[in-house]
Design a protein around this motif. Structure first.
Motif, PDB file in Angstrom:
ATOM      1  N   LEU A   5     -12.665 -25.282 -46.577  1.00 55.29           N
ATOM      2  CA  LEU A   5     -13.556 -24.471 -47.620  1.00 55.29           C
ATOM      3  C   LEU A   5     -12.727 -24.171 -48.764  1.00 55.29           C
ATOM      4  N   LEU A   6     -11.480 -23.789 -48.468  1.00 53.08           N
ATOM      5  CA  LEU A   6     -10.837 -23.246 -49.656  1.00 53.08           C
ATOM      6  C   LEU A   6     -10.572 -24.576 -50.553  1.00 53.08           C
ATOM      7  N   LYS A   7     -10.348 -25.738 -50.165  1.00 50.19           N
ATOM      8  CA  LYS A   7     -10.252 -26.844 -50.892  1.00 50.19           C
ATOM      9  C   LYS A   7     -11.428 -27.118 -51.658  1.00 50.19           C
ATOM     10  N   VAL A   8     -12.508 -26.807 -51.210  1.00 49.29           N
ATOM     11  CA  VAL A   8     -13.825 -27.246 -51.972  1.00 49.29           C
ATOM     12  C   VAL A   8     -13.859 -26.130 -52.750  1.00 49.29           C
ATOM     13  N   LEU A   9     -13.559 -24.731 -52.632  1.00 47.59           N
ATOM     14  CA  LEU A   9     -13.869 -23.616 -53.596  1.00 47.59           C
ATOM     15  C   LEU A   9     -12.657 -23.909 -54.964  1.00 47.59           C
ATOM     16  N   THR A  10     -11.541 -24.487 -54.631  1.00 46.17           N
ATOM     17  CA  THR A  10     -10.562 -24.778 -55.610  1.00 46.17           C
ATOM     18  C   THR A  10     -10.965 -26.166 -56.136  1.00 46.17           C
TER      19      THR A  10
ATOM     20  N   TYR B  20      -5.030 -34.866 -47.910  1.00 44.46           N
ATOM     21  CA  TYR B  20      -5.242 -36.246 -47.783  1.00 44.46           C
ATOM     22  C   TYR B  20      -6.521 -36.797 -47.530  1.00 44.46           C
ATOM     23  N   LEU B  21      -7.419 -35.946 -46.798  1.00 42.10           N
ATOM     24  CA  LEU B  21      -8.864 -36.158 -46.108  1.00 42.10           C
ATOM     25  C   LEU B  21      -9.897 -35.374 -47.110  1.00 42.10           C
ATOM     26  N   ASN B  22     -11.068 -35.636 -46.926  1.00 41.92           N
ATOM     27  CA  ASN B  22     -12.260 -34.947 -47.603  1.00 41.92           C
ATOM     28  C   ASN B  22     -13.309 -34.500 -46.534  1.00 41.92           C
ATOM     29  N   ILE B  23     -13.747 -33.116 -46.951  1.00 48.88           N
ATOM     30  CA  ILE B  23     -14.677 -32.656 -46.028  1.00 48.88           C
ATOM     31  C   ILE B  23     -16.064 -33.512 -46.012  1.00 48.88           C
TER      32      ILE B  23
ATOM     33  N   ASP C 265     -18.402 -23.322 -40.307  1.00 46.20           N
ATOM     34  CA  ASP C 265     -17.880 -24.485 -39.437  1.00 46.20           C
ATOM     35  C   ASP C 265     -17.756 -25.732 -40.466  1.00 46.20           C
ATOM     36  N   THR C 266     -16.902 -26.522 -40.328  1.00 47.62           N
ATOM     37  CA  THR C 266     -16.737 -27.714 -41.179  1.00 47.62           C
ATOM     38  C   THR C 266     -16.639 -29.007 -40.192  1.00 47.62           C
ATOM     39  N   GLU C 267     -17.134 -30.166 -40.797  1.00 48.55           N
ATOM     40  CA  GLU C 267     -16.767 -31.370 -39.947  1.00 48.55           C
ATOM     41  C   GLU C 267     -15.897 -32.158 -41.152  1.00 48.55           C
ATOM     42  N   PHE C 268     -15.022 -33.141 -40.528  1.00 48.95           N
ATOM     43  CA  PHE C 268     -13.911 -33.686 -41.453  1.00 48.95           C
ATOM     44  C   PHE C 268     -13.440 -34.944 -40.764  1.00 48.95           C
ATOM     45  N   PRO C 269     -12.817 -35.725 -41.499  1.00 49.45           N
ATOM     46  CA  PRO C 269     -12.676 -37.085 -40.886  1.00 49.45           C
ATOM     47  C   PRO C 269     -11.618 -37.067 -39.942  1.00 49.45           C
ATOM     48  N   GLY C 270     -11.251 -36.123 -39.094  1.00 50.82           N
ATOM     49  CA  GLY C 270     -10.299 -36.023 -37.994  1.00 50.82           C
ATOM     50  C   GLY C 270      -8.685 -35.564 -38.616  1.00 50.82           C
ATOM     51  N   VAL C 271      -7.932 -36.189 -38.030  1.00 53.30           N
ATOM     52  CA  VAL C 271      -6.541 -35.772 -38.315  1.00 53.30           C
ATOM     53  C   VAL C 271      -5.700 -37.112 -38.368  1.00 53.30           C
TER      54      VAL C 271
ATOM     55  N   PHE D  21     -21.720 -33.414 -47.801  1.00 53.43           N
ATOM     56  CA  PHE D  21     -20.931 -33.752 -48.994  1.00 53.43           C
ATOM     57  C   PHE D  21     -20.564 -35.091 -49.316  1.00 53.43           C
ATOM     58  N   ARG D  22     -20.814 -35.533 -50.679  1.00 54.31           N
ATOM     59  CA  ARG D  22     -20.266 -36.931 -51.001  1.00 54.31           C
ATOM     60  C   ARG D  22     -18.881 -37.147 -51.239  1.00 54.31           C
ATOM     61  N   ASP D  23     -17.977 -36.005 -51.002  1.00 48.33           N
ATOM     62  CA  ASP D  23     -16.597 -36.593 -51.225  1.00 48.33           C
ATOM     63  C   ASP D  23     -16.003 -37.587 -50.300  1.00 48.33           C
ATOM     64  N   PHE D  24     -16.817 -37.642 -49.153  1.00 51.70           N
ATOM     65  CA  PHE D  24     -16.236 -38.593 -48.154  1.00 51.70           C
ATOM     66  C   PHE D  24     -17.227 -39.888 -48.098  1.00 51.70           C
ATOM     67  N   ASP D  25     -16.510 -41.092 -48.306  1.00 55.21           N
ATOM     68  CA  ASP D  25     -17.068 -42.293 -48.306  1.00 55.21           C
ATOM     69  C   ASP D  25     -16.364 -43.056 -47.279  1.00 55.21           C
TER      70      ASP D  25
END
Length: 302
Positions: free
Chosen positions: A199-204, A96-99, A62-68, A133-137
């Motif tokens: 997850l694909l975005k992270v792995l690439t 556009y967004l980050n995990i 499962d992932t959490e992300f900053p919405g749509v 993850f630190r990708d999102f600030d």
């Protein structure tokens, strides 16, 4: 949680040994803890997961992300969009967004999770993982305010991420170095379109998603194999609908650790719901589930 065998009363023999195994698996799952992973313990936890894959071939995630935040200007409902249109909308948001978080739960065909050598009488004797993850600030990156407020209220440590979070590129390196991908595990999601995409975005390593849906599906298949989407399985279960929490309630599946909208907890609940659906609706026939792999709900066969 029960094993992947048939449930009682479905026309199959239930031996004392089978019942005992189911009760043992369920009892063990009642004392699960979520292992919180940050930059400082990432290498150790990934090596630990890699060592467990041979014994636990299923991984629910499962992932959490900053919405749509990107929406169609014409306001066309999601269910009226073509597969390509739905993918275009997903791609625009994920690019556009980050995990924020990734949750992983390893489990075997009997429903057991790793105990990491804990004794049966220990307070905790099962584990799942939650990667931060630190990708999102929140100070710099775009987000949907209602989504971030929901994550905060659910206990997700938004403010800690930029300072202590994982570099997703390092996660990708360790993922491939430890061979956790499709050759070693079967991946399970619930309504997994955004989960698979992030997850694909992270792995690439942050590259934009492929321009076309068929290219995206090929990339997912190459990296993760044919993902089982529990929401797609529900299409063949007449009395199930709704989101993860609602389905778990209908199946009388408990949330054993954490809270809703925490990636580790939701990945654990996804594994439990998958096992219960497998047991109740598909009996012991792996072929039935195998024939429905590779369809990501929300992108295909909506």
């Amino acid at each position: 949680m029960g094993s992947l065998g048939a449930s009682p009363g479905r026309g199959r023999d239930t031996t004392t040994d089978t019942v005992a195994k189911k009760m043992e698996a369920f009892r063990r799952r009642q004392r699960v803890a979520i292992r919180s992973v940050w930059a400082w313990n990432l290498d150790y936890e990934m090596s630990l997961i890699a060592s467990l894959i041979p014994s636990f071939r299923f991984i629910s995630f499962d992932t959490e992300f900053p919405g749509v935040v990107v929406r169609r200007a014409d306001g066309k409902p999601h269910y009226h969009l073509s597969d390509d249109e739905r993918y275009g909308l997903l791609k625009a948001n994920v690019d556009y967004l980050n995990i924020i978080q990734l949750g992983l739960t390893l489990f075997d065909a009997a429903g057991n999770v790793p105990d990491l050598g804990m004794r049966e009488d220990d307070e905790i004797n099962g584990f799942a993982w939650e990667f931060n993850f630190r990708d999102f600030d929140v100070r710099r990156h775009p987000y949907a305010p209602s989504s971030i407020e929901l994550l905060r209220s659910s206990g997700v440590p938004i403010e800690r991420l930029p300072f202590h979070g994982i570099d997703s590129r390092r996660f990708a390196d360790l993922f491939f170095a430890s061979d956790i991908g499709s050759t070693a595990a079967e991946w399970v999601a619930f309504h997994g379109s955004y989960d698979v995409a992030y997850l694909l975005k992270v792995l690439t390593k942050g590259r934009p998603l492929p321009p076309k849906l068929d290219q995206f599906l090929f990339a997912v298949g190459t990296l993760l194999g044919d993902v089982v989407d529990v929401k797609h399985l529900m299409r063949f279960c007449d009395d199930l609908d709704g989101g993860l929490e609602r389905v778990a309630g209908a199946l009388e599946v408990p949330r054993l650790a954490g809270a809703s909208h925490q990636a580790g907890s939701d990945s654990l609940l996804t594994s439990l719901v998958f096992l219960k659906i497998k047991e109740k609706y598909f009996w012991d026939d792996d072929g039935e589930v195998a024939g429905r792999r590779g369809v990501i709900f929300g992108l295909q066969d909506y």
